[in-house]
Structure formats: structure tokens, C-alpha cells
Design a protein around this motif. Structure first.
Motif, PDB file in Angstrom:
ATOM      1  N   ILE A  14       0.852  -1.185   0.000  1.00 17.18           N
ATOM      2  CA  ILE A  14       0.000   0.000   0.000  1.00 17.18           C
ATOM      3  C   ILE A  14       0.893   1.242   0.000  1.00 17.18           C
ATOM      4  CG2 ILE A  14      -1.797   1.264   1.247  1.00 17.18           C
ATOM      5  CD1 ILE A  14      -2.660  -1.483   0.055  1.00 17.18           C
ATOM      6  N   MET A  15       0.610   2.148  -0.948  1.00 18.70           N
ATOM      7  CA  MET A  15       1.396   3.369  -1.107  1.00 18.70           C
ATOM      8  C   MET A  15       0.458   4.563  -1.090  1.00 18.70           C
ATOM      9  SD  MET A  15       4.012   2.339  -4.178  1.00 18.70           S
ATOM     10  CE  MET A  15       3.166   1.078  -5.115  1.00 18.70           C
ATOM     11  N   GLU A  16       1.023   5.756  -0.836  1.00 21.06           N
ATOM     12  CA  GLU A  16       0.203   6.960  -0.916  1.00 21.06           C
ATOM     13  C   GLU A  16       0.163   7.447  -2.358  1.00 21.06           C
ATOM     14  OE1 GLU A  16       1.881  10.871   0.550  1.00 21.06           O
ATOM     15  OE2 GLU A  16       3.228   9.462   1.547  1.00 21.06           O
ATOM     16  N   GLU A  23       3.913   6.083 -10.955  1.00 24.75           N
ATOM     17  CA  GLU A  23       4.910   5.636 -11.938  1.00 24.75           C
ATOM     18  C   GLU A  23       5.516   4.286 -11.540  1.00 24.75           C
ATOM     19  OE1 GLU A  23       5.616   6.554 -14.910  1.00 24.75           O
ATOM     20  OE2 GLU A  23       4.960   8.618 -15.068  1.00 24.75           O
ATOM     21  N   LYS A  24       5.744   4.066 -10.245  1.00 24.89           N
ATOM     22  CA  LYS A  24       6.289   2.779  -9.796  1.00 24.89           C
ATOM     23  C   LYS A  24       5.359   1.632 -10.162  1.00 24.89           C
ATOM     24  CE  LYS A  24       8.967   4.331  -5.801  1.00 24.89           C
ATOM     25  NZ  LYS A  24       9.075   4.315  -4.336  1.00 24.89           N
ATOM     26  N   GLY A  37       3.248  -4.604 -27.722  1.00 21.45           N
ATOM     27  CA  GLY A  37       3.483  -3.457 -28.597  1.00 21.45           C
ATOM     28  C   GLY A  37       2.915  -2.149 -28.086  1.00 21.45           C
ATOM     29  N   GLY A  38       2.633  -2.068 -26.796  1.00 22.38           N
ATOM     30  CA  GLY A  38       2.043  -0.856 -26.245  1.00 22.38           C
ATOM     31  C   GLY A  38       2.834  -0.300 -25.093  1.00 22.38           C
ATOM     32  N   ASN A  39       2.250   0.707 -24.464  1.00 23.62           N
ATOM     33  CA  ASN A  39       2.841   1.333 -23.287  1.00 23.62           C
ATOM     34  C   ASN A  39       1.771   2.204 -22.654  1.00 23.62           C
ATOM     35  OD1 ASN A  39       4.669   2.097 -21.316  1.00 23.62           O
ATOM     36  ND2 ASN A  39       6.210   2.832 -22.755  1.00 23.62           N
ATOM     37  N   VAL A  40       2.089   2.831 -21.533  1.00 27.16           N
ATOM     38  CA  VAL A  40       1.164   3.720 -20.845  1.00 27.16           C
ATOM     39  C   VAL A  40       1.947   4.923 -20.336  1.00 27.16           C
ATOM     40  CG1 VAL A  40       1.401   2.524 -18.622  1.00 27.16           C
ATOM     41  CG2 VAL A  40      -0.659   3.850 -19.098  1.00 27.16           C
ATOM     42  N   GLU A  41       1.308   6.086 -20.410  1.00 28.62           N
ATOM     43  CA  GLU A  41       1.928   7.340 -19.963  1.00 28.62           C
ATOM     44  C   GLU A  41       1.035   7.992 -18.924  1.00 28.62           C
ATOM     45  OE1 GLU A  41       2.769  11.826 -21.775  1.00 28.62           O
ATOM     46  OE2 GLU A  41       1.795  10.310 -23.015  1.00 28.62           O
ATOM     47  N   LEU A  42       1.615   8.414 -17.810  1.00 31.72           N
ATOM     48  CA  LEU A  42       0.877   9.197 -16.823  1.00 31.72           C
ATOM     49  C   LEU A  42       0.771  10.621 -17.348  1.00 31.72           C
ATOM     50  CD1 LEU A  42      -0.408   9.709 -14.058  1.00 31.72           C
ATOM     51  CD2 LEU A  42       1.910  10.025 -13.147  1.00 31.72           C
ATOM     52  N   LYS A  75      -4.829  -2.683 -10.676  1.00 33.24           N
ATOM     53  CA  LYS A  75      -3.513  -2.754 -10.031  1.00 33.24           C
ATOM     54  C   LYS A  75      -3.189  -1.440  -9.312  1.00 33.24           C
ATOM     55  CE  LYS A  75       0.583  -4.281  -8.981  1.00 33.24           C
ATOM     56  NZ  LYS A  75       0.711  -5.014  -7.739  1.00 33.24           N
ATOM     57  N   LEU A  76      -3.471  -0.317  -9.949  1.00 26.92           N
ATOM     58  CA  LEU A  76      -3.214   0.974  -9.316  1.00 26.92           C
ATOM     59  C   LEU A  76      -4.011   1.124  -8.025  1.00 26.92           C
ATOM     60  CD1 LEU A  76      -3.077   3.376 -12.390  1.00 26.92           C
ATOM     61  CD2 LEU A  76      -1.252   3.051 -10.714  1.00 26.92           C
ATOM     62  N   ARG A  77      -5.295   0.755  -8.065  1.00 29.36           N
ATOM     63  CA  ARG A  77      -6.148   0.930  -6.882  1.00 29.36           C
ATOM     64  C   ARG A  77      -5.809  -0.058  -5.774  1.00 29.36           C
ATOM     65  NH1 ARG A  77     -12.184   2.138  -8.530  1.00 29.36           N
ATOM     66  NH2 ARG A  77     -12.217   2.872  -6.391  1.00 29.36           N
ATOM     67  N   GLU A  78      -5.305  -1.228  -6.132  1.00 27.16           N
ATOM     68  CA  GLU A  78      -4.852  -2.178  -5.112  1.00 27.16           C
ATOM     69  C   GLU A  78      -3.644  -1.622  -4.366  1.00 27.16           C
ATOM     70  OE1 GLU A  78      -3.997  -5.786  -7.211  1.00 27.16           O
ATOM     71  OE2 GLU A  78      -6.065  -6.479  -7.114  1.00 27.16           O
ATOM     72  N   SER A  79      -2.740  -1.003  -5.114  1.00 22.98           N
ATOM     73  CA  SER A  79      -1.502  -0.486  -4.531  1.00 22.98           C
ATOM     74  C   SER A  79      -1.675   0.889  -3.899  1.00 22.98           C
ATOM     75  CB  SER A  79      -0.412  -0.411  -5.602  1.00 22.98           C
ATOM     76  OG  SER A  79      -0.152  -1.695  -6.120  1.00 22.98           O
ATOM     77  N   ILE A  80      -2.588   1.690  -4.465  1.00 27.81           N
ATOM     78  CA  ILE A  80      -2.804   3.066  -4.004  1.00 27.81           C
ATOM     79  C   ILE A  80      -4.306   3.270  -3.809  1.00 27.81           C
ATOM     80  CG2 ILE A  80      -2.343   5.500  -4.480  1.00 27.81           C
ATOM     81  CD1 ILE A  80      -0.186   4.531  -6.519  1.00 27.81           C
ATOM     82  N   PRO A  81      -4.838   2.877  -2.665  1.00 28.85           N
ATOM     83  CA  PRO A  81      -6.287   2.930  -2.433  1.00 28.85           C
ATOM     84  C   PRO A  81      -6.903   4.327  -2.511  1.00 28.85           C
ATOM     85  CG  PRO A  81      -5.206   1.601  -0.743  1.00 28.85           C
ATOM     86  CD  PRO A  81      -4.129   2.254  -1.550  1.00 28.85           C
ATOM     87  N   GLU A  82      -6.099   5.372  -2.392  1.00 27.58           N
ATOM     88  CA  GLU A  82      -6.618   6.752  -2.483  1.00 27.58           C
ATOM     89  C   GLU A  82      -7.167   7.071  -3.874  1.00 27.58           C
ATOM     90  OE1 GLU A  82      -4.016   9.921  -0.812  1.00 27.58           O
ATOM     91  OE2 GLU A  82      -2.729   8.202  -0.336  1.00 27.58           O
ATOM     92  N   ILE A  83      -6.781   6.306  -4.877  1.00 27.07           N
ATOM     93  CA  ILE A  83      -7.227   6.576  -6.244  1.00 27.07           C
ATOM     94  C   ILE A  83      -8.718   6.295  -6.345  1.00 27.07           C
ATOM     95  CG2 ILE A  83      -7.065   5.848  -8.662  1.00 27.07           C
ATOM     96  CD1 ILE A  83      -4.085   5.244  -8.131  1.00 27.07           C
TER      97      ILE A  83
END
Length: 90
Positions: A14-16, A23-24, A37-42, A75-83
Motif C-alpha cells: 500500500i502506497m500513498e 509511476e512505480k 506493442g504498447g505502453n502507458v503514460e501518466l 492494479k493501481l487501486r490495489e496499490s494506491i487505495p486513495e485513487i
């Protein structure tokens, strides 16, 4: 992405909500996106809303909405519940 989730269930930390932490998490997902063949950008953090741009094959793939919601957002919400939400920017 189901395999990705199963492999990382035990390693969820869990991260803030910060740009660095988003990004991590994205860095963990990028190898899987790149293999197709893809990627993601914040693009930006707007309070609890994360805006992302899918790139390459992921940006034009008919399954991009599913990849974003069921893979990346989960995955983002599992790691960063504030999202609160992850939005795709075109």
C-alpha cells in the motif's frame, strides 16, 4: 492481465497517491504492455483521479478500455487505495 494480478497478489504494497508511486506501479505493468506493442503514460494526477494515455498498440486496440479498467486501474487501486478513478486521455 489476470496472470499479472495472480503473480503479484502476495507482493501488494500500500502506497500513498503521488506521481512517483503511480509511476512505480505503472513500471511494474509496462513490460506486459510492451510485450503486446504498447505502453502507458501518466498524463496527470487531478486529486484522486489518475489520467493515463495508452500508447502504441494499446492506444488503438479494441480492448484498450478493458486493459485500462480491468488491468491497469485494478492494479493501481490495489496499490494506491486513495485513487478514486483512472481515466483514459486520447
Amino acid at each position: 492481465m489476470g496472470v499479472l494480478r495472480a503473480q503479484n497478489l502476495q507482493s501488494i504494497q500500500i502506497m500513498e497517491l503521488t506521481t512517483v508511486n503511480v509511476e512505480k506501479v505503472l513500471d511494474e505493468l509496462r513490460p506486459y504492455l510492451m510485450s503486446d506493442g504498447g505502453n502507458v503514460e501518466l498524463v496527470e494526477l487531478d486529486g484522486p483521479v489518475v489520467r493515463l494515455r495508452l500508447q502504441g498498440a494499446c492506444g488503438s486496440c479494441p480492448s484498450s478500455a478493458m486493459t485500462l479498467k480491468m488491468g491497469i486501474e485494478r492494479k493501481l487501486r490495489e496499490s494506491i487505495p486513495e485513487i478514486a478513478e483512472v481515466e483514459q486521455v486520447f
